[in-house]
Design a protein around this motif. Structure first.
Motif, PDB file in Angstrom:
ATOM      1  N   MET A   1      -2.013 -16.659  -5.489  1.00 48.60           N
ATOM      2  CA  MET A   1      -0.837 -16.951  -4.681  1.00 48.60           C
ATOM      3  C   MET A   1      -0.780 -16.001  -3.495  1.00 48.60           C
ATOM      4  SD  MET A   1       3.142 -17.085  -5.906  1.00 48.60           S
ATOM      5  CE  MET A   1       4.430 -17.489  -4.753  1.00 48.60           C
ATOM      6  N   ASN A   2      -0.509 -16.523  -2.305  1.00 49.70           N
ATOM      7  CA  ASN A   2      -0.452 -15.691  -1.114  1.00 49.70           C
ATOM      8  C   ASN A   2       0.750 -14.752  -1.156  1.00 49.70           C
ATOM      9  OD1 ASN A   2      -2.753 -16.809   0.045  1.00 49.70           O
ATOM     10  ND2 ASN A   2      -1.593 -18.451   1.011  1.00 49.70           N
ATOM     11  N   MET A   3       0.533 -13.529  -0.690  1.00 54.64           N
ATOM     12  CA  MET A   3       1.574 -12.504  -0.687  1.00 54.64           C
ATOM     13  C   MET A   3       2.535 -12.734   0.475  1.00 54.64           C
ATOM     14  SD  MET A   3       0.996  -8.352  -0.449  1.00 54.64           S
ATOM     15  CE  MET A   3       0.150  -8.292  -2.028  1.00 54.64           C
ATOM     16  N   PRO A   4       3.848 -12.519   0.291  1.00 56.16           N
ATOM     17  CA  PRO A   4       4.766 -12.622   1.425  1.00 56.16           C
ATOM     18  C   PRO A   4       4.356 -11.684   2.561  1.00 56.16           C
ATOM     19  CG  PRO A   4       5.981 -12.504  -0.641  1.00 56.16           C
ATOM     20  CD  PRO A   4       4.544 -12.240  -0.970  1.00 56.16           C
ATOM     21  N   TRP A   5       4.603 -12.136   3.792  1.00 56.65           N
ATOM     22  CA  TRP A   5       4.123 -11.384   4.965  1.00 56.65           C
ATOM     23  C   TRP A   5       4.680  -9.969   5.002  1.00 56.65           C
ATOM     24  CZ3 TRP A   5       6.288  -9.097   9.315  1.00 56.65           C
ATOM     25  CH2 TRP A   5       5.378  -8.761  10.326  1.00 56.65           C
ATOM     26  N   THR A   6       5.973  -9.787   4.782  1.00 51.99           N
ATOM     27  CA  THR A   6       6.550  -8.449   4.852  1.00 51.99           C
ATOM     28  C   THR A   6       5.964  -7.530   3.789  1.00 51.99           C
ATOM     29  OG1 THR A   6       8.416  -9.256   3.527  1.00 51.99           O
ATOM     30  CG2 THR A   6       8.718  -9.182   5.912  1.00 51.99           C
ATOM     31  N   LEU A   7       5.715  -8.049   2.596  1.00 49.05           N
ATOM     32  CA  LEU A   7       5.121  -7.237   1.537  1.00 49.05           C
ATOM     33  C   LEU A   7       3.681  -6.886   1.876  1.00 49.05           C
ATOM     34  CD1 LEU A   7       5.227  -5.909  -1.216  1.00 49.05           C
ATOM     35  CD2 LEU A   7       4.693  -8.131  -2.258  1.00 49.05           C
ATOM     36  N   ALA A   8       2.933  -7.827   2.451  1.00 50.46           N
ATOM     37  CA  ALA A   8       1.551  -7.545   2.834  1.00 50.46           C
ATOM     38  C   ALA A   8       1.488  -6.413   3.864  1.00 50.46           C
ATOM     39  CB  ALA A   8       0.901  -8.803   3.396  1.00 50.46           C
ATOM     40  N   ARG A   9       2.398  -6.454   4.827  1.00 44.88           N
ATOM     41  CA  ARG A   9       2.415  -5.414   5.857  1.00 44.88           C
ATOM     42  C   ARG A   9       2.748  -4.054   5.254  1.00 44.88           C
ATOM     43  NH1 ARG A   9       6.120  -5.312  11.154  1.00 44.88           N
ATOM     44  NH2 ARG A   9       4.663  -4.382  12.611  1.00 44.88           N
ATOM     45  N   GLN A  10       3.711  -4.021   4.338  1.00 45.35           N
ATOM     46  CA  GLN A  10       4.067  -2.760   3.698  1.00 45.35           C
ATOM     47  C   GLN A  10       2.931  -2.268   2.808  1.00 45.35           C
ATOM     48  OE1 GLN A  10       6.936  -0.966   4.363  1.00 45.35           O
ATOM     49  NE2 GLN A  10       5.738   0.595   3.288  1.00 45.35           N
ATOM     50  N   THR A  11       2.233  -3.183   2.165  1.00 42.42           N
ATOM     51  CA  THR A  11       1.081  -2.805   1.340  1.00 42.42           C
ATOM     52  C   THR A  11       0.021  -2.132   2.188  1.00 42.42           C
ATOM     53  OG1 THR A  11       1.526  -4.619  -0.208  1.00 42.42           O
ATOM     54  CG2 THR A  11      -0.698  -3.690  -0.212  1.00 42.42           C
ATOM     55  N   ALA A  12      -0.200  -2.646   3.391  1.00 47.70           N
ATOM     56  CA  ALA A  12      -1.170  -2.021   4.288  1.00 47.70           C
ATOM     57  C   ALA A  12      -0.733  -0.614   4.677  1.00 47.70           C
ATOM     58  CB  ALA A  12      -1.360  -2.885   5.536  1.00 47.70           C
ATOM     59  N   ARG A  13       0.560  -0.421   4.927  1.00 46.66           N
ATOM     60  CA  ARG A  13       1.057   0.917   5.263  1.00 46.66           C
ATOM     61  C   ARG A  13       0.846   1.905   4.111  1.00 46.66           C
ATOM     62  NH1 ARG A  13       5.867  -1.731   7.643  1.00 46.66           N
ATOM     63  NH2 ARG A  13       5.659  -1.676   9.913  1.00 46.66           N
TER      64      ARG A  13
END
Length: 375
Positions: A1-13
């Motif tokens: 399942m694709n990750m929500p965009w805001t969570l993906a960005r925070q995961t990268a941080r």
């Protein structure tokens, strides 16, 4: 399942920690992030100084001019209340005992006798008026801009403690790619490789490798250990030539993001190799790759470089046919506080992005209101 965009960005941080820091001469620190706050080594000004060209006066007028002080001179003294004056230049030390500085254009001089109206305390910059010794001037994590360098020098610093830039290696994959000349049937020009260097201003690009769709060649390329971040272009989806996920699994990488609920760019990927190096997988479509850079790569590089997250830039955006479940990233131009779609936003084309100022982050179900802009 694709990750929500805001969570993906925070995961990268959150995927890495800031890289090591070093004490650097001021010119060498430009563009890096502060690893510790800049504090004032002395008070500013270091003594009472004149804010105007004119006369420092003591007591009621008229005054007898008894000397002159230039910037850089030692601090003289006036006899308090004795009707004396010193000529002073802007930035010069104000003599001890001065009640005010009278601008030269408001004065009349009869030989050595000064006649003017003085306002007590006027046009004197008091010691420590700007800052006191020990004050924090710029917090850790701030970008070291030319103004920061100038401020640090004014506060007495010759060096700054700064994080080094992340080192990035780019791996461009695809049997269909051409790197010179016009496209032709079945072959397309690589648009992502030429785009990436300009998107890596907070990193050092140490090399670009072009590969055919060969899993063993991709495995070898991901083993090179000079880079902190490896950026792959293409091979992130699930087609027969998309080898990245299988290669990362064979290398015992931890895949943190395996697809994001956004359009374009949903096949983007973020992984960490066992030795701590990060891999950011960009989709092969150019606009989708740009979306992945702004979603995953930029936040990751900011963390590695020690940069504090910046407040979002926003603008008002009308109805753009928001997706019911996924975040859309669409090229827009800005006019005041309003964003206007640039059009030409197919995943395989950078036409709209080339016309645009930013990509607008359009959340699911958006109809009208403020949206974040990524640039």
């Amino acid at each position: 399942m694709n990750m929500p965009w805001t969570l993906a960005r925070q995961t990268a941080r959150d995927a890495a920690k800031p890289l090591d820091a070093a004490e650097l001469a001021l010119p060498d620190a430009l563009g890096l992030a502060l690893a510790s706050a800049v504090r004032a080594l002395t008070s500013q000004p270091t003594c009472d100084t004149s804010a105007m060209d004119g006369y420092a006066v003591s007591g009621p007028g008229p005054w007898t001019v008894v000397g002159r002080v230039a910037a850089g001179d030692p601090v003289p003294a006036l006899s308090p209340g004795a009707g004396e004056a010193f000529g002073v230049a802007t930035g010069a030390p104000v003599p001890d005992g001065s009640d005010a500085v009278v601008p030269v254009e408001l004065c009349s001089l009869d030989e050595s006798l000064l006649i003017a109206d003085a306002v007590p305390g006027k046009h004197i910059r008091r010691r420590g008026e700007d800052w006191s010794a020990g004050d924090e001037l710029i917090p850790a994590g701030s970008l070291i801009s030319p103004a920061v360098l100038g401020l640090a020098a004014a506060a007495g610093h010759d060096t700054l403690l700064a994080h080094r830039r992340p080192r990035v290696a780019v791996i461009v994959t695809g049997d269909e790619l051409l790197h010179t000349g016009p496209p032709r049937p079945g072959r397309v020009r690589d648009a992502i490789g030429p785009m990436l260097p300009g998107l890596l201003t907070r990193a050092d690009l140490i090399g670009t490798t072009h590969l055919r769709d060969d899993p063993s060649a991709l495995t070898d390329a991901l083993k090179q250990d000079q880079a902190d971040v490896l950026v792959t272009c293409g091979a992130t989806s699930v087609g027969p030539a998309d080898h990245l996920r299988a290669v990362l699994t064979d290398l015992d990488a931890e895949i943190l993001v395996s697809g994001v609920a956004c359009r374009p760019g949903h096949p983007m990927l973020l992984a960490v190799l066992p030795d701590g190096r990060c891999v950011v997988g960009l989709p092969g479509n150019p606009l989708a790759a740009l979306a992945a850079v702004l979603t995953l790569l930029h936040p990751l590089l900011d963390t590695l470089g020690g940069h504090t997250a910046r407040p979002p830039v926003t603008a008002r955006l009308g109805d753009v046919n928001a997706h019911p479940r996924d975040t859309r990233l669409i090229p827009v131009t800005r006019s005041g506080g309003t964003a206007v779609p640039a059009g030409h936003d197919r995943p395989g084309s950078l036409w709209g992005a080339a016309l645009a100022d930013a990509l607008a982050v359009v959340p699911p179900g958006h109809q009208y209101g403020e949206v974040e802009l990524l640039a």
